[in-house]
Design a protein around this motif. Structure first.
Motif, PDB file in Angstrom:
ATOM      1  N   GLU A   1      34.700   2.250  10.209  1.00  0.00           N
ATOM      2  CA  GLU A   1      34.773   3.326   9.527  1.00  0.00           C
ATOM      3  C   GLU A   1      35.961   3.054   8.536  1.00  0.00           C
TER       4      GLU A   1
ATOM      5  N   ALA B   1      28.829   6.461  10.158  1.00  0.00           N
ATOM      6  CA  ALA B   1      30.341   6.116   9.779  1.00  0.00           C
ATOM      7  C   ALA B   1      30.841   7.429   9.060  1.00  0.00           C
TER       8      ALA B   1
ATOM      9  N   ARG C   1      31.647  10.229  10.920  1.00  0.00           N
ATOM     10  CA  ARG C   1      32.851  10.235  11.913  1.00  0.00           C
ATOM     11  C   ARG C   1      34.071  10.138  10.865  1.00  0.00           C
ATOM     12  N   LEU C   2      33.986   9.944   9.626  1.00  0.00           N
ATOM     13  CA  LEU C   2      34.880  10.101   8.777  1.00  0.00           C
ATOM     14  C   LEU C   2      35.174  11.284   8.386  1.00  0.00           C
TER      15      LEU C   2
ATOM     16  N   THR D   1      32.573   9.266  19.108  1.00  0.00           N
ATOM     17  CA  THR D   1      33.031   7.702  19.018  1.00  0.00           C
ATOM     18  C   THR D   1      33.115   7.025  20.353  1.00  0.00           C
TER      19      THR D   1
END
Length: 285
Positions: free
Chosen positions: A29, A65, A68-69, A250
């Motif tokens: 990430e 990713a 998750r960002l 995560t």
């Protein structure tokens, strides 16, 4: 670059770049966040494009990713209408290397302005405050006595009744309609013009005019499934369904994980062995 109007949009009031901007993120990430941070505004940043721009991660990894960002406060996906008179919509991804709270994103996407507190000021309702003695409401009350002497009001009466009259005018009543409504069908004798006028102001108060319905110019999407949602319904940029999925939780770091170089060496060795082995030998193993 994306088509004009699409692609990356930098969020306002970010901190200056530093080597530790994404140190709080996992390696994948952090790598992709740094890549996105250095892209110019208007650059395409869908999973397919980002997978092509770098050699380490494919589309599925990039998609995970990006999600998750979003949960880390670095981006939000939106649809925006480019013109209030135009039906065309564009798809943009707002990115901030400075992580932001859900409240900050909600306020920014609703108003287009950054907020240091992360939330907008509470809405202020309209109050019936006394205005200037020369206001239109005061003048309308003073004019009742000219239209009919039975409603002649003193200066003190006009001052006391001014807030109610101001509300009539705020609801769209013209001075002519105001005078006609207050002086229509008066009894032969009005013993207390002030009390009578107050009663009529309250009893005949016109309805509030409905506010014009404004078409939305910006719709926030779930970062993962792209479903349009209300900003306050998104946590970390994700809708309820995507937040409940184990896919985007995560995983804990694996202490024995191989480095990319080691993975490439193992893959090369396996390809070499497969190239030199026949099928029976493989079955024998």
């Amino acid at each position: 670059m994306a088509a004009p109007g699409y692609g990356k949009q930098s969020a306002p009031e970010q901190l200056p770049r530093s080597a530790r901007d994404f140190s709080h993120l996992p390696a994948r990430e952090a790598y992709l966040a740094s890549l996105i941070d250095h892209l110019p505004d208007g650059a395409a940043m869908d999973a397919k494009t980002l997978a092509v721009l770098q050699p380490h991660y494919g589309q599925m990894a990039v998609r995970t990713a990006l999600t998750r960002l979003s949960t880390a406060g670095h981006l939000r996906r939106v649809r925006e209408r480019i013109d209030s008179k135009d039906c065309r919509w564009v798809f943009r991804t707002y990115f901030s290397r400075t992580p932001r709270s859900d409240a900050w994103w909600t306020h920014f996407l609703a108003t287009g302005e950054a907020s240091t507190s992360g939330a907008p000021d509470p809405p202020k309702g309209r109050t019936l405050n006394r205005t200037s003695p020369t206001s239109a409401a005061y003048a309308a009350l003073a004019g009742l006595g000219l239209a009919d002497t039975r409603l002649a009001l003193s200066a003190a009466d006009c001052t006391a009744l001014e807030p109610l009259a101001a509300e009539w005018l705020a609801r769209g009543t013209t001075l002519a309609l105001f005078t006609a409504a207050l002086t229509a069908n008066l009894p032969p004798d009005v013993h207390s013009p002030a009390a009578f006028t107050r009663r009529r102001l309250l009893d005949k108060m016109p309805p509030e005019r409905p506010l014009p319905q404004q078409q939305p110019t910006r719709i926030v999407e779930c970062t993962d499934c792209r479903t349009p949602c209300r900003p306050h319904a998104l946590l970390g940029g994700l809708c309820r369904a995507c937040r409940g999925s184990d896919t985007f939780k995560t995983p804990p770091p694996h202490p024995g994980a191989l480095s990319p170089a080691a993975v490439h060496r193992h893959a090369a060795r396996i390809r070499h062995e497969l190239g030199g082995s026949n099928t029976p030998a493989l079955h024998a193993r």
